[in-house]
Design a protein around this motif. Sequence first.
Motif, PDB file in Angstrom:
ATOM      1  N   ASP A   1     -25.275 -11.893  57.358  1.00 32.74           N
ATOM      2  CA  ASP A   1     -24.644 -10.583  57.432  1.00 32.74           C
ATOM      3  C   ASP A   1     -23.524 -10.466  56.407  1.00 32.74           C
ATOM      4  O   ASP A   1     -22.551 -11.222  56.444  1.00 32.74           O
ATOM      5  N   HIS A   2     -23.683  -9.577  55.471  1.00 35.21           N
ATOM      6  CA  HIS A   2     -22.598  -9.272  54.532  1.00 35.21           C
ATOM      7  C   HIS A   2     -22.915  -7.907  53.963  1.00 35.21           C
ATOM      8  O   HIS A   2     -24.073  -7.608  53.669  1.00 35.21           O
ATOM      9  N   TRP A   3     -21.890  -7.080  53.782  1.00 28.48           N
ATOM     10  CA  TRP A   3     -22.200  -5.710  53.344  1.00 28.48           C
ATOM     11  C   TRP A   3     -22.939  -5.684  52.029  1.00 28.48           C
ATOM     12  O   TRP A   3     -23.809  -4.842  51.792  1.00 28.48           O
TER      13      TRP A   3
ATOM     14  N   LEU B   1     -26.743  -5.376  51.620  1.00 26.95           N
ATOM     15  CA  LEU B   1     -27.442  -4.122  51.932  1.00 26.95           C
ATOM     16  C   LEU B   1     -27.665  -3.260  50.689  1.00 26.95           C
ATOM     17  O   LEU B   1     -28.348  -2.250  50.743  1.00 26.95           O
ATOM     18  N   LEU B   2     -27.072  -3.662  49.556  1.00 18.39           N
ATOM     19  CA  LEU B   2     -27.163  -2.808  48.365  1.00 18.39           C
ATOM     20  C   LEU B   2     -28.602  -2.642  47.890  1.00 18.39           C
ATOM     21  O   LEU B   2     -29.006  -1.560  47.467  1.00 18.39           O
TER      22      LEU B   2
ATOM     23  N   LEU C   1     -30.377   0.006  49.708  1.00 18.62           N
ATOM     24  CA  LEU C   1     -30.127   1.381  49.244  1.00 18.62           C
ATOM     25  C   LEU C   1     -31.226   1.784  48.270  1.00 18.62           C
ATOM     26  O   LEU C   1     -31.775   2.889  48.348  1.00 18.62           O
TER      27      LEU C   1
ATOM     28  N   LYS D   1     -29.850  -1.880  62.202  1.00 20.07           N
ATOM     29  CA  LYS D   1     -28.887  -1.588  61.131  1.00 20.07           C
ATOM     30  C   LYS D   1     -29.601  -1.007  59.921  1.00 20.07           C
ATOM     31  O   LYS D   1     -29.174  -0.023  59.322  1.00 20.07           O
TER      32      LYS D   1
ATOM     33  N   LEU E   1     -29.337   2.575  58.149  1.00 23.13           N
ATOM     34  CA  LEU E   1     -29.000   2.757  56.733  1.00 23.13           C
ATOM     35  C   LEU E   1     -29.990   3.701  56.064  1.00 23.13           C
ATOM     36  O   LEU E   1     -29.609   4.562  55.266  1.00 23.13           O
TER      37      LEU E   1
END
Lengths: 482, 261
Positions: free
Chosen positions: A44-46, A49-50, A53, A267, A271
């Motif tokens: 888990d790390h923001w 998630l890139l 996108l 999650k 997104l």
Amino acid sequence: MTTTSPARRQKRDKLLTRRAARWLDARLGGAKYARTALGKVFPDHWSFLLGELALYAFVVLLATGVYLTFFFHPGNQIVTYHGSYAPLHGVQMSEAYRSAVELSFDVRAGLVMRQIHHWAALLFVASIVVHLMRIFFTGAFRRPREVNWMIGVLLLILAIFNGFAGYSLLDDQLSGTGLRIAYSITLSIPLAGTWLASLLFGGEFPGPDIIDRLYVIHILLLPAVIALLIGIHLFLVVRHKHTQFGGMGRTEENVVGEAVWPSFAFKSLGLMMLVAAVLAALGGLAQINPIWLYGPFDPAEVSSASQPDWYMGWLDGSLRLFPPLEIRAFGFEVPAPFFPGALLAGITFGLLFAWPSLEALFTGDRRVHHLLDRPRDRPVRTSLGVATLSFYTVLTLAASNDVIATTFGLSVNAVLLTFRALVIVLPPIAALVTYRLCNELQARDIAGGYVPPDRPRVRWELLRFWRWRAMRRASRAPSTAG
Amino acid sequence: MIRPRLLRLVMLVPLVAAGLYLVTGTSTARGAEHGDTGRGRELYLTGCSSCHGIHGKGVEANGEQRGPSLEHAGPAITNYMLTTGRMPLANSEDRPVRKDPAYDTEQIRDLIAYVSTLGEGPAIPDVDITTGDLAAGGELYRANCQPCHSASGAGGALSYGRAAPQLSKATPTQIGSAIRTGPGQMPVFGPDTLSSHEVDSIARYVKYLEHPDDRGGVSLGRLGPIPEGFLIWVLGVGLLIVICTWIGGRTRNRREVEPQP
């Protein structure tokens, strides 16, 4: 419920979804794989998630794109417009342009779909670039993930090309100007240029076939290839397992995170909804590419302030900045657009493809890595990355030199000269500043009791390529001795 | 059967009149007739002669031109320069730009009348945008004006600090005057290049561009892909990264450990 007998109730599950899943599993037998896939652990790390996108921008692109194909007709026959946009009444235009204007004015939800599609294309490339930065600065491209890095670079190239193909389809004045530049870049490639250009355009610019060809490329060929590559890309992520940052029990031997089902899956779904929401908001509220103002393409006309979409800006900027230089040698002529156009693109993507091997060569580090680097712990890589980014940012901004000049009341030539200086001076400055910053941050870490991992020595001596042979000989001699 | 021919005949009358008008006299034009040359001369001597000379032959000081000769100016350019507030310049090195006019309508009429006595030049064109053809105007605009003023009329850069201005504030008469006289770097479009009907059509399209049929939301200054690219990075990527940190930062969930293969 009251009517079912107790025996039946035992067999049947109350949840409809679970019943459906049982039914499917009894016939297809996929539960085993689904269970392992859903049980996977995802760190888990923001910043992880890139990439998603980009994936979800692609999903939006597909959905809106399919809608657009129902109404858009490519074609270069000259027709007369009789739609509801009065300022173009009776104007002669290509069929492609007419159907794009009709799509914007006379098709239900046509304009909003067109706009969402265009915003999604801008977001698609932008999020690929941001994702690439994350991978680069954390060293996630190292063994065993080099192949996946290359697939990612390929996806970036295809995304840029498909975006360009997409807005060129509409055959308005702005995109026609872009196509003309693309034509002259293609033409400038030594030896193969003329042949390539006539293959793509079907003859001299503007070429009778270009819109038809771009259409097939844009809606069929490239989306299929992109979808396939995304599939492989994701498969390899699962296969290699996701990388993670060190600390808190995370090592090279394990993956610490949350299970795909249910936490990560939800999650990710959330997104997707939010990406779609942002794009829908942009498409509904912010005008993009008002082609009806640009008018149909006429090769004899050009508008001031003709800029390409942002992801082509660096190429346009380099064409504007590079001095007009033509070289004649061995009976061949290398026209001016070759160096800032075709050559720069070749070097850019060539270096991107080669980066994992280059770094392995220069650091001598060919070990398997599952733990990510913190950017500050690899100051050389980080500062090279920042320098490169500043170089392309200057090029991109240079594509708008004329608009910058008029907006701020400056002279175009002065702005041009400033950009020429910046493109040379800024990258080294950015590199030095970044290097200092990394060392500063690291020193602070050490003072706080954190021991940074070993950083491999960069073998700068390899840059002296004229000594390679001697070095190879020297390294071979002692190894045979023992 | 008869009506179209009659209509064409009727339409011919202003055309012939306009032709005669252009051939016979350009300096005795509208505006010049109404203005008072005496009062115009007074205004001229106080406001303009320092740069354009007492006799309108221009002033040269220390090898530098302070203002050009007005002997070929005439009513149209004078009207353009005064009603757009470009003249009087504060400083002869300044570039003339659009400002609030320094004189009221009466004074402008007088000044035009006086400058018209200094020499000859194109008359103030009679622009009637209601008779213009919007679509034809659009085509003429894209062919003749868009290279400098941009497709949306937002203006654009020319070389060495010069720029073609934004057109949204120009009145039909100013548009016609600019077309006929070619102020600054702008080329002159004479009656043999653009007929007066075509000027009407162009003016109509330019006025249309002030408030175009702007579907699709906020128009982002109609500057094309630059603001669009800016918006996708700031609002698109920026916002979504914030969203990512919000979604992805929640490490308090139950953690699981899996061995690397």
